[in-house]
Design a protein around this motif. Structure first.
Motif: not given
Length: 102
Positions: A17-38
């Motif tokens: 569960i912790e690994q899955a949550m970390d994966l989701v968190k990393n994916h969301l952070m990447y998506a947010v960083r991309e959107e911030v750059e745009v």
């Protein structure tokens, strides 16, 4: 023995569960960083365009006769002539329109 096996199973599930949550968190952070750059790029473009339009406006005002300025200003709605009197919420839709044009 059975309680320690079930305890290990709970720990294994918790780890997954912790690994899955970390994966989701990393994916969301990447998506947010991309959107911030745009959005940063859009802001930069809009600031440049605004600056260009302000220079253009200033030039046109200096070249226009007082009669032309008076005629033009009489056609403008009050919100355009006195933007500082607008409430902060009234300016928000214009920002969204400008951002979607890019």
């Amino acid at each position: 023995l059975s309680s320690s096996a079930s305890g290990a199973s709970v720990v294994a599930i918790d780890n997954k569960i912790e690994q899955a949550m970390d994966l989701v968190k990393n994916h969301l952070m990447y998506a947010v960083r991309e959107e911030v750059e745009v959005l940063k790029e859009q802001i930069k473009e809009l600031l440049e365009k605004n600056s260009q339009l302000e220079r253009e406006n200033s030039l046109l005002k200096t070249l226009a006769s007082p009669e032309q300025l008076e005629k033009f200003q009489s056609r403008l709605p009050m919100e355009v002539l006195c933007p500082e009197e607008q409430s902060p919420g009234a300016a928000a839709p214009a920002q969204h329109l400008g951002g979607s044009a890019v």
